[in-house]
Scaffold this motif. Sequence first.
Motif, PDB file in Angstrom:
ATOM      1  N   PHE A  47      -1.663   4.685   0.398  1.00 38.16           N
ATOM      2  CA  PHE A  47      -0.627   5.329  -0.222  1.00 38.16           C
ATOM      3  C   PHE A  47      -0.784   6.532   0.181  1.00 38.16           C
ATOM      4  O   PHE A  47      -0.876   7.631   0.648  1.00 38.16           O
ATOM      5  N   GLY A 247       1.211   0.048   1.648  1.00 36.58           N
ATOM      6  CA  GLY A 247       0.713   1.303   0.771  1.00 36.58           C
ATOM      7  C   GLY A 247       0.991   2.909   1.692  1.00 36.58           C
ATOM      8  O   GLY A 247       1.347   3.902   1.348  1.00 36.58           O
ATOM      9  N   THR A 250       4.887   2.845   2.100  1.00 43.17           N
ATOM     10  CA  THR A 250       5.468   3.855   0.464  1.00 43.17           C
ATOM     11  C   THR A 250       4.761   5.496   0.459  1.00 43.17           C
ATOM     12  O   THR A 250       5.475   6.153   0.130  1.00 43.17           O
ATOM     13  N   GLY A 251       3.794   5.662   1.330  1.00 42.38           N
ATOM     14  CA  GLY A 251       3.401   7.496   1.127  1.00 42.38           C
ATOM     15  C   GLY A 251       3.983   7.946   1.863  1.00 42.38           C
ATOM     16  O   GLY A 251       4.282   8.738   1.547  1.00 42.38           O
TER      17      GLY A 251
END
Length: 263
Positions: A47, A247, A250-251
Motif C-alpha cells: 500500500f 495493496g 489500493t495505495g
Amino acid sequence: MEWLSGNNFLLALAVCAAAALSTVIGSLFVIFSREPNPRLLAFGLAFSGGAMVYVSLVEIFWKADAGFAALHDPRTAYVYATLAFFAGVLVLMAVDRWMPNPHAAITPGNGGDEHIKRLGVLAALAITAHNLPEGLATFLATLDNPVVGISLAAAIAIHNIPEGVSIAIPIYYATGSKRKAVIATVLSALAEPVGALIGYAILAPFLGPAVFAVVFGMIAGAMVFLALDELLPTAKRYAQGHETVYGMVTGMAALAASLVLFK
C-alpha cells in the motif's frame, strides 16, 4: 511567498514529525503483539509503495516540471525535470550502497546476544540514514502543498512501522529491555524532522521556483526508487497470495482519491 509563512512551516514540521513517530509504533508491535500477521504487513508495505509511486509520478514530478516551466520553455523544463528525477534515484542508490537498509529483515535467533545487539545498532544507523531524505521530502512537499505533503507522509508513516520492528527486535532480544528498544526507535525517528530542519536551513536562502523544481524532481525519483527497491520486494517476501498487488493498487487508489477530493 505564501509557502514561507510561519503557519506553513509549523504544519510541515508537524506532518514530518507525525510520519516519523510511526517508527516508534513498530517497536510497540514488537513489545506488545504476540504474533505478527505477515499478510497484513505485506499489504501495508505494498500500500505504501503504491501510494509513493503514484504521488511521485502523478503529482510531485509535475510540480518539478511546472517549476522549471516558469523559467524555461516547456521542452527544456521537461528535460530538466527528468534529469532531476533520475538524480534523485542516483542519490538514494548511493545512500543504499553506502549503508544498505536491513528493513524488516532482522530476526532474533541468528546468533548470540552481542551479535543480535550489533545487528540492532546497524539497523538503527541504516534506517536513520534513510530517514533523513524522507524527512526533507515530507517537509518540503507539505510546505508547498499540504494535501500532497500529508498524503506522502501517510505513505512514509506506513513503511516506517516495520522499520521500527527492524530496530526493536534485535535490541529487545539482546538486552531484554523494552525501554531500550523503544528509545532506539525514538532516536531513529528523530532523523526525519532533524533531516527536514537541516535541509531547510541549507536551502531556505535559495528557495524559489528553480530550487523547488530540482528538489521535487529528486524527491519523485527517490520515492519511486524506495518503493521499487525496498517496499514492494519486502511486501512480496511476506505475501502468501495477491496481497502485494492488491495493496499496491489500493495505495494508488487511496492517493488518487485524496488528490481528487482536495484539488
